[in-house]
Design a protein around this motif. Structure first.
Motif, PDB file in Angstrom:
ATOM      1  N   PRO A 142      14.505 -62.385  52.622  1.00  0.00           N
ATOM      2  CA  PRO A 142      13.246 -62.816  52.016  1.00  0.00           C
ATOM      3  C   PRO A 142      12.418 -61.700  51.401  1.00  0.00           C
ATOM      4  O   PRO A 142      11.600 -61.959  50.520  1.00  0.00           O
ATOM      5  N   ALA A 143      12.589 -60.457  51.830  1.00  0.00           N
ATOM      6  CA  ALA A 143      11.710 -59.382  51.368  1.00  0.00           C
ATOM      7  C   ALA A 143      11.755 -59.226  49.851  1.00  0.00           C
ATOM      8  O   ALA A 143      10.719 -59.042  49.198  1.00  0.00           O
ATOM      9  N   THR A 144      12.941 -59.287  49.261  1.00  0.00           N
ATOM     10  CA  THR A 144      13.064 -59.131  47.814  1.00  0.00           C
ATOM     11  C   THR A 144      12.296 -60.219  47.078  1.00  0.00           C
ATOM     12  O   THR A 144      11.702 -59.980  46.016  1.00  0.00           O
ATOM     13  N   PHE A 145      12.283 -61.416  47.627  1.00  0.00           N
ATOM     14  CA  PHE A 145      11.566 -62.529  47.007  1.00  0.00           C
ATOM     15  C   PHE A 145      10.061 -62.294  47.046  1.00  0.00           C
ATOM     16  O   PHE A 145       9.348 -62.611  46.087  1.00  0.00           O
ATOM     17  N   MET A 146       9.573 -61.736  48.159  1.00  0.00           N
ATOM     18  CA  MET A 146       8.149 -61.442  48.244  1.00  0.00           C
ATOM     19  C   MET A 146       7.758 -60.347  47.241  1.00  0.00           C
ATOM     20  O   MET A 146       6.737 -60.434  46.558  1.00  0.00           O
ATOM     21  N   GLN A 147       8.584 -59.327  47.143  1.00  0.00           N
ATOM     22  CA  GLN A 147       8.259 -58.200  46.274  1.00  0.00           C
ATOM     23  C   GLN A 147       8.291 -58.601  44.795  1.00  0.00           C
ATOM     24  O   GLN A 147       7.387 -58.247  44.026  1.00  0.00           O
ATOM     25  N   THR A 148       9.327 -59.336  44.399  1.00  0.00           N
ATOM     26  CA  THR A 148       9.472 -59.696  42.990  1.00  0.00           C
ATOM     27  C   THR A 148       8.562 -60.850  42.610  1.00  0.00           C
ATOM     28  O   THR A 148       7.803 -60.768  41.630  1.00  0.00           O
ATOM     29  N   ASN A 149       8.629 -61.934  43.361  1.00  0.00           N
ATOM     30  CA  ASN A 149       7.930 -63.152  42.945  1.00  0.00           C
ATOM     31  C   ASN A 149       6.423 -63.073  43.158  1.00  0.00           C
ATOM     32  O   ASN A 149       5.662 -63.668  42.387  1.00  0.00           O
ATOM     33  N   ILE A 150       5.990 -62.357  44.196  1.00  0.00           N
ATOM     34  CA  ILE A 150       4.545 -62.263  44.455  1.00  0.00           C
ATOM     35  C   ILE A 150       3.975 -60.993  43.833  1.00  0.00           C
ATOM     36  O   ILE A 150       3.110 -61.049  42.949  1.00  0.00           O
ATOM     37  N   MET A 151       4.444 -59.833  44.278  1.00  0.00           N
ATOM     38  CA  MET A 151       3.880 -58.589  43.763  1.00  0.00           C
ATOM     39  C   MET A 151       4.223 -58.377  42.292  1.00  0.00           C
ATOM     40  O   MET A 151       3.409 -57.844  41.522  1.00  0.00           O
ATOM     41  N   GLY A 152       5.410 -58.801  41.877  1.00  0.00           N
ATOM     42  CA  GLY A 152       5.759 -58.685  40.465  1.00  0.00           C
ATOM     43  C   GLY A 152       4.839 -59.519  39.590  1.00  0.00           C
ATOM     44  O   GLY A 152       4.381 -59.067  38.538  1.00  0.00           O
ATOM     45  N   THR A 153       4.534 -60.734  40.042  1.00  0.00           N
ATOM     46  CA  THR A 153       3.595 -61.580  39.294  1.00  0.00           C
ATOM     47  C   THR A 153       2.199 -60.977  39.285  1.00  0.00           C
ATOM     48  O   THR A 153       1.510 -60.982  38.248  1.00  0.00           O
ATOM     49  N   PHE A 154       1.775 -60.432  40.422  1.00  0.00           N
ATOM     50  CA  PHE A 154       0.473 -59.743  40.472  1.00  0.00           C
ATOM     51  C   PHE A 154       0.422 -58.604  39.458  1.00  0.00           C
ATOM     52  O   PHE A 154      -0.541 -58.470  38.695  1.00  0.00           O
ATOM     53  N   TYR A 166      11.875 -68.770  49.393  1.00  0.00           N
ATOM     54  CA  TYR A 166      11.807 -68.809  47.937  1.00  0.00           C
ATOM     55  C   TYR A 166      10.624 -69.635  47.465  1.00  0.00           C
ATOM     56  O   TYR A 166       9.790 -69.172  46.675  1.00  0.00           O
ATOM     57  N   SER A 167      10.524 -70.894  47.915  1.00  0.00           N
ATOM     58  CA  SER A 167       9.454 -71.758  47.425  1.00  0.00           C
ATOM     59  C   SER A 167       8.088 -71.248  47.857  1.00  0.00           C
ATOM     60  O   SER A 167       7.104 -71.393  47.118  1.00  0.00           O
ATOM     61  N   ALA A 168       8.002 -70.611  49.026  1.00  0.00           N
ATOM     62  CA  ALA A 168       6.726 -70.031  49.457  1.00  0.00           C
ATOM     63  C   ALA A 168       6.305 -68.896  48.529  1.00  0.00           C
ATOM     64  O   ALA A 168       5.119 -68.762  48.182  1.00  0.00           O
ATOM     65  N   SER A 169       7.266 -68.084  48.101  1.00  0.00           N
ATOM     66  CA  SER A 169       6.929 -66.973  47.204  1.00  0.00           C
ATOM     67  C   SER A 169       6.506 -67.495  45.837  1.00  0.00           C
ATOM     68  O   SER A 169       5.598 -66.950  45.204  1.00  0.00           O
ATOM     69  N   LYS A 170       7.126 -68.569  45.361  1.00  0.00           N
ATOM     70  CA  LYS A 170       6.724 -69.139  44.080  1.00  0.00           C
ATOM     71  C   LYS A 170       5.355 -69.827  44.192  1.00  0.00           C
ATOM     72  O   LYS A 170       4.548 -69.764  43.261  1.00  0.00           O
ATOM     73  N   ALA A 171       5.103 -70.479  45.325  1.00  0.00           N
ATOM     74  CA  ALA A 171       3.789 -71.082  45.529  1.00  0.00           C
ATOM     75  C   ALA A 171       2.699 -70.018  45.491  1.00  0.00           C
ATOM     76  O   ALA A 171       1.638 -70.205  44.868  1.00  0.00           O
ATOM     77  N   ALA A 172       2.957 -68.885  46.131  1.00  0.00           N
ATOM     78  CA  ALA A 172       1.988 -67.795  46.126  1.00  0.00           C
ATOM     79  C   ALA A 172       1.739 -67.294  44.710  1.00  0.00           C
ATOM     80  O   ALA A 172       0.588 -67.038  44.318  1.00  0.00           O
ATOM     81  N   SER A 173       2.794 -67.181  43.923  1.00  0.00           N
ATOM     82  CA  SER A 173       2.620 -66.698  42.553  1.00  0.00           C
ATOM     83  C   SER A 173       1.841 -67.711  41.716  1.00  0.00           C
ATOM     84  O   SER A 173       1.009 -67.330  40.880  1.00  0.00           O
ATOM     85  N   ASP A 174       2.065 -69.002  41.937  1.00  0.00           N
ATOM     86  CA  ASP A 174       1.282 -70.021  41.233  1.00  0.00           C
ATOM     87  C   ASP A 174      -0.203 -69.861  41.541  1.00  0.00           C
ATOM     88  O   ASP A 174      -1.059 -69.949  40.651  1.00  0.00           O
ATOM     89  N   HIS A 175      -0.523 -69.647  42.822  1.00  0.00           N
ATOM     90  CA  HIS A 175      -1.926 -69.500  43.230  1.00  0.00           C
ATOM     91  C   HIS A 175      -2.555 -68.262  42.585  1.00  0.00           C
ATOM     92  O   HIS A 175      -3.724 -68.289  42.181  1.00  0.00           O
TER      93      HIS A 175
END
Length: 345
Positions: free
Chosen positions: A92-104, A155-164
């Motif tokens: 899961p770590a890669t998903f948090m880094q890319t999908n959340i921090m990358g979007t930020f 995965y879906s949690a990281s995408k939800a975070a990026s949507d927010h």
């Protein structure tokens, strides 16, 4: 327009790049070229003077600032993401880094660029997301744009975070954003770890075709080229701050989808028929959502868009494409994790 597309060497991103170029737009393709990316996906436009490629990672803020300042796009279409649920269970770590921090990082860079450019009214930041952020449906009902978020996988949690995050940057900073949440995509250039290409390639090789659980999980299937058309429609016509659910209007159980692919394989590759003899039920994925379904009313009524490819037509076209493009997918079978059962933790 000049459009910066992140993840443009991936499955959906490359479909957007090819279609945008075909419609006369200029495209800057920003991609980190991780395991699921492939520059052969955009080979047909690589020499077009309206196309440029930037090998960069959305986790690198300095690279984003440089690329925006250099290319000065009119819009950003953000598709770069880790997207395979099974891989998110194992790592899961890669998903948090890319999908959340990358979007930020991308939001910050786009905001700074937008302000430095004088806050142009026509600028858009289009964030491309998934219906998986809404969780799992019961036997009835569909996801609308106002459905409460209820992600069930890393995965879906990281995408939800990026949507927010995207919505927050609109409300707090005024960044002109549009969002879209799509159903399951399929079609040409699909990386061979997802369900549709797995079924096609296993059937072709005479290997067991794995179906999770009882095969009763239901998804709405959207042809990737229809999706690319919908995304460009949202980018051009969508209202800032608005989200749009994009579906294929093709809801089907996984076992029925697999059977449809096998039937097309029987016709197009008869030497291995009947291919449904290869179907093998395997232990289910942890936390496997039972049903997704998209209500596409807003896309239809506000933007005048609906899918043009039926599921049966699209599956036949996809099977034909994989049979005719073996030089594209064969090298990908050697990439890490392909052909292995992931996500059983």
């Amino acid at each position: 327009m000049k459009v910066l597309v992140t993840g443009g060497a991936g499955f959906i991103g490359s479909a957007v790049v090819r279609l945008a170029i075909a419609r006369g737009h200029h495209v800057v393709n920003l991609d980190a070229l991780t395991y699921a990316a492939n520059l052969r996906n955009v080979a047909t436009v690589a020499d077009d003077p309206a196309y440029a490629f930037e090998h960069a990672d959305i986790r690198d803020p300095q690279a984003l600032d440089r690329i925006l300042a250099q290319h000065r796009p009119d819009a950003v279409m953000h598709l770069a993401a880790e997207s395979h649920v099974d891989r998110s269970i194992d790592g899961p770590a890669t998903f948090m880094q890319t999908n959340i921090m990358g979007t930020f990082n991308l939001l910050q860079a786009a905001r700074a660029y937008w302000i430095a450019s004088g806050r142009p009214v026509g600028f858009r930041f289009h964030h491309v997301s998934t219906d998986e952020v809404f969780g799992s449906l019961g036997p009835t009902g569909s996801f609308t744009e106002t459905t409460a978020y209820d992600p069930r996988s890393p995965y879906s949690a990281s995408k939800a975070a990026s949507d927010h995050l995207v919505r927050a940057w609109h409300e707090t900073y005024g960044l002109p954003v549009v969002l879209s949440n799509c159903s399951n995509n399929y079609g040409p250039y699909h990386f061979p770890e997802k369900l549709v290409p797995v079924v096609i390639l296993n059937a072709l090789a005479g290997r067991p075709i794995p179906v999770y659980g009882d095969g009763g999980n239901i998804r709405d299937w959207l042809h990737v080229e229809d999706h690319a058309d919908a995304l460009l429609t949202v980018l051009k016509q969508g209202r800032p701050g608005r989200s749009y659910n994009i579906g294929g209007e093709a809801e089907v159980r996984n076992i029925d989808l697999v059977s449809m692919i096998c039937a097309h394989m029987d016709v197009l590759n008869p030497d291995g028929a009947p291919h449904d003899r290869l179907i093998e039920f395997v232990p289910d994925r942890p936390g496997h959502d039972r049903r997704y379904a998209i209500d596409p009313t807003r896309m239809r009524t506000e933007l005048g868009w609906r899918p043009s490819v039926t599921l049966d037509q699209g599956l036949r076209q996809t099977v034909e494409w994989y049979l005719q493009n073996r030089d594209w997918w064969r090298p990908l079978l050697d990439r890490q994790g392909v052909g292995q059962r992931l996500g059983t933790a």
